[in-house]
Design a protein around this motif. Structure first.
Motif, short mmCIF file in Angstrom:
data_model
loop_
_atom_site.label_atom_id
_atom_site.label_comp_id
_atom_site.label_asym_id
_atom_site.label_seq_id
_atom_site.Cartn_x
_atom_site.Cartn_y
_atom_site.Cartn_z
N ALA A 173 17.69 14.71 -16.06
CA ALA A 173 17.80 13.73 -14.99
C ALA A 173 18.25 14.47 -13.72
CB ALA A 173 18.81 12.63 -15.34
N PHE A 174 17.30 14.73 -12.81
CA PHE A 174 17.66 15.48 -11.61
C PHE A 174 16.73 15.13 -10.45
CE2 PHE A 174 14.86 18.29 -14.09
CZ PHE A 174 13.89 18.63 -13.15
N VAL A 175 17.19 15.47 -9.25
CA VAL A 175 16.42 15.28 -8.02
C VAL A 175 16.65 16.49 -7.14
CG1 VAL A 175 18.30 14.04 -6.85
CG2 VAL A 175 15.93 13.65 -6.13
N GLY A 176 15.66 16.84 -6.31
CA GLY A 176 15.85 18.04 -5.49
C GLY A 176 14.82 18.18 -4.39
N LEU A 177 14.90 19.32 -3.71
CA LEU A 177 13.99 19.68 -2.64
C LEU A 177 13.41 21.07 -2.91
CD1 LEU A 177 16.11 18.59 0.49
CD2 LEU A 177 14.07 17.44 -0.40
N SER A 178 12.16 21.28 -2.55
CA SER A 178 11.53 22.59 -2.71
C SER A 178 10.75 22.94 -1.45
CB SER A 178 10.61 22.61 -3.93
OG SER A 178 9.53 21.71 -3.75
N PHE A 237 11.63 14.83 -8.40
CA PHE A 237 12.59 14.29 -9.35
C PHE A 237 12.01 14.36 -10.74
CE2 PHE A 237 9.86 10.65 -9.08
CZ PHE A 237 9.98 10.02 -10.32
N GLN A 238 12.87 14.27 -11.74
CA GLN A 238 12.45 14.19 -13.14
C GLN A 238 13.49 13.42 -13.93
OE1 GLN A 238 11.01 17.85 -14.75
NE2 GLN A 238 10.54 16.99 -16.75
N LEU A 239 13.04 12.43 -14.68
CA LEU A 239 13.89 11.63 -15.55
C LEU A 239 13.25 11.66 -16.93
CD1 LEU A 239 14.38 8.54 -13.20
CD2 LEU A 239 15.98 10.42 -13.54
N GLU A 240 14.00 12.10 -17.94
CA GLU A 240 13.41 12.28 -19.27
C GLU A 240 14.32 11.72 -20.34
OE1 GLU A 240 10.93 15.93 -20.11
OE2 GLU A 240 12.59 16.26 -21.52
N ASN A 241 13.78 10.74 -21.06
CA ASN A 241 14.52 10.09 -22.14
C ASN A 241 14.12 10.68 -23.49
OD1 ASN A 241 13.85 7.69 -24.32
ND2 ASN A 241 15.90 7.54 -23.49
N GLY A 242 15.10 10.94 -24.33
CA GLY A 242 14.82 11.38 -25.69
C GLY A 242 14.94 10.22 -26.66
N TYR A 243 14.04 10.15 -27.64
CA TYR A 243 14.11 9.07 -28.61
C TYR A 243 13.76 9.60 -30.00
CZ TYR A 243 8.98 9.04 -28.38
OH TYR A 243 7.65 9.40 -28.42
N LEU A 278 10.08 10.54 -23.52
CA LEU A 278 9.30 9.79 -22.54
C LEU A 278 9.88 10.13 -21.17
CD1 LEU A 278 7.21 7.62 -21.75
CD2 LEU A 278 9.03 5.93 -22.01
N GLY A 279 9.03 10.63 -20.27
CA GLY A 279 9.54 11.11 -18.99
C GLY A 279 8.75 10.61 -17.80
N PHE A 280 9.42 10.70 -16.66
CA PHE A 280 8.83 10.36 -15.37
C PHE A 280 9.15 11.50 -14.40
CE2 PHE A 280 10.34 6.68 -17.64
CZ PHE A 280 9.28 5.79 -17.60
N LYS A 281 8.15 11.98 -13.71
CA LYS A 281 8.40 13.00 -12.70
C LYS A 281 7.48 12.77 -11.51
CE LYS A 281 5.42 16.41 -15.05
NZ LYS A 281 5.40 17.77 -15.67
N GLY A 282 7.97 13.18 -10.34
CA GLY A 282 7.18 12.95 -9.15
C GLY A 282 7.52 13.93 -8.05
N LYS A 283 6.66 13.99 -7.07
CA LYS A 283 6.82 14.90 -5.95
C LYS A 283 6.25 14.26 -4.69
CE LYS A 283 6.05 19.78 -4.77
NZ LYS A 283 5.47 21.07 -5.25
N GLU A 284 6.97 14.40 -3.59
CA GLU A 284 6.52 13.85 -2.31
C GLU A 284 6.48 14.95 -1.26
OE1 GLU A 284 7.68 10.41 0.99
OE2 GLU A 284 9.17 11.09 -0.48
N ASP A 285 5.36 15.06 -0.57
CA ASP A 285 5.20 16.03 0.49
C ASP A 285 5.90 15.51 1.75
OD1 ASP A 285 4.45 17.93 2.30
OD2 ASP A 285 2.29 17.61 2.11
N CYS A 307 0.83 -1.20 0.00
CA CYS A 307 0.00 0.00 0.00
C CYS A 307 0.86 1.25 0.00
CB CYS A 307 -0.93 0.01 1.22
SG CYS A 307 -2.24 -1.22 1.11
N GLY A 308 1.98 1.18 0.75
CA GLY A 308 2.90 2.32 0.79
C GLY A 308 3.51 2.57 -0.57
N VAL A 309 3.89 1.47 -1.28
CA VAL A 309 4.46 1.60 -2.61
C VAL A 309 3.43 2.18 -3.58
CG1 VAL A 309 5.34 0.32 -4.59
CG2 VAL A 309 6.15 -0.23 -2.29
N ALA A 310 2.19 1.68 -3.49
CA ALA A 310 1.15 2.18 -4.37
C ALA A 310 0.88 3.65 -4.12
CB ALA A 310 -0.14 1.37 -4.16
N SER A 311 0.91 4.04 -2.84
CA SER A 311 0.69 5.45 -2.50
C SER A 311 1.80 6.31 -3.06
CB SER A 311 0.61 5.60 -0.98
OG SER A 311 0.51 6.96 -0.63
N ALA A 312 3.06 5.82 -2.95
CA ALA A 312 4.19 6.59 -3.47
C ALA A 312 4.10 6.71 -4.99
CB ALA A 312 5.50 5.93 -3.06
N GLN A 313 3.70 5.59 -5.66
CA GLN A 313 3.62 5.61 -7.11
C GLN A 313 2.52 6.55 -7.61
OE1 GLN A 313 3.14 1.48 -8.03
NE2 GLN A 313 5.34 1.13 -8.22
#
Length: 330
Positions: A98-103, A74-80, A58-65, A15-21
């Motif tokens: 491709a980066f990770v950070g805090l805000s 974070f953001q990971l973005e592939n070019g094709y 094709l990219g993936f980005k996410g944010k956690e409170d 459930c924790g993994v699903a919540s994070a995803q």
């Protein structure tokens, strides 16, 4: 009992993994077009190309409170290349970003492969073509698009002002100045007006010389129209010097968008390799996520200048380019 407890623990973990995803967004752009280029040394070229209006990705980005107004992101973005299925950016897995950070309330700090403040200013403020299609400003103005090993800090906007500061480590043994990149931007945005001053410095491999680019830009929106202006000064390697002026405009109503721009490149050296670029484009929105585009750009090179008309992915082969294609965002 022990088995029952273990099952509950596993369910809790899932459930924790699903919540994070649920905080992760998958996104991308599929862009393909027919490109015709003329005026090159090898003659005319016609081809099917990828990422003409916007680089296919094709990219993936996410944010956690994290609480107390602090978030991790974070953001990971592939070019094709959609025309061949191959990877872009020289085959890098996440070559676009491709980066990770805090805000938080004091701004945001991020680390990784990121866009330079100069490129972001050119793309978002001054270029009607947003660094894509024939006629984009990067055909003449060096955008210094991405910087590896970069630490970037962005302030919150206060009374209309915001700042962006970036440092790209050269990571050369014995001398931290080698291959180092420094960038900064100060912007003011209030309603229809956006004014930005940005500076970019790139040290060479032995830190004996550096390329410096300073740019002031302004964008003003009124109704269906927006007007863009920029003036830049380059102090390049080995004494190269130049000035650039950009005037652009956008008109948009319903599904129709018209783009136009003019760039004047004034070489300040004795060679006087000047260049002028004219460009126009028409976009028709089939939906909020899909559009068709037609773009034309031409560069008048003088005294041996060799600038080429490229697009969102390719640098181009000649001084004239025409694009027609489709772009889908997902």
């Amino acid at each position: 009992m022990k088995s029952h407890t273990t099952c509950l623990a596993l369910i809790g973990c899932l459930c924790g993994v699903a919540s994070a995803q649920s905080n992760v967004t998958i996104y991308g752009i599929a862009d393909a077009g027919i490109v015709r280029e003329t005026g090159g040394a090898a003659g005319s070229v016609s081809r099917v190309s990828s990422g003409v209006g916007s680089g296919s990705r094709l990219g993936f980005k996410g944010k956690e409170d994290l609480g107390d107004g602090l978030s991790a992101f974070f953001q990971l973005e592939n070019g094709y290349n959609i025309d061949t299925g191959s990877a872009g950016q020289g085959g890098l897995l996440f070559g676009r970003q491709a980066f990770v950070g805090l805000s938080g309330k004091y701004g945001a700090i991020s680390l990784g492969r990121q866009y330079s403040p100069l490129y972001t200013t050119l793309r978002d403020v001054v270029d009607p073509f947003e660094s894509g299609l024939a006629g984009n400003v990067n055909n003449i103005i060096p955008g210094n698009t991405r910087v590896d090993n970069m630490v970037e800090y962005k302030t919150p906007r206060y009374a209309g002002f915001a700042a962006d500061v970036a440092y790209g480590a050269g990571e050369a043994a014995g001398d931290s100045a080698r291959n180092r990149t420094l960038g900064a931007a100060l912007s003011y945005a209030d309603g229809p007006l956006n004014v930005t001053l940005t500076n970019h410095i790139k040290e060479n491999a032995d830190a004996s010389d550096s390329a410096r680019y300073s740019l002031v830009v302004a964008k003003y929106k009124v109704g269906a129209f927006s007007v863009d202006f920029a003036h830049g000064v380059t102090h390049g390697l080995a004494g190269a010097r130049s000035k650039d002026d950009v005037l652009g405009g956008t008109w948009s109503t319903g599904p129709h968008t018209v783009l136009a721009s003019y760039i004047r490149h004034d070489d300040q050296t004795a060679a006087n390799k000047d260049a002028h670029q004219w460009a126009v484009a028409y976009l028709y929105g089939l939906s909020k996520r899909t559009d068709l585009y037609l773009s034309y750009g031409h560069i008048d090179n003088r005294n041996g200048a060799a600038y080429t008309v490229g697009n969102g992915t390719d640098t181009g082969t000649g001084n004239t380019g025409t694009d027609i294609g489709i772009r889908h965002r997902f």
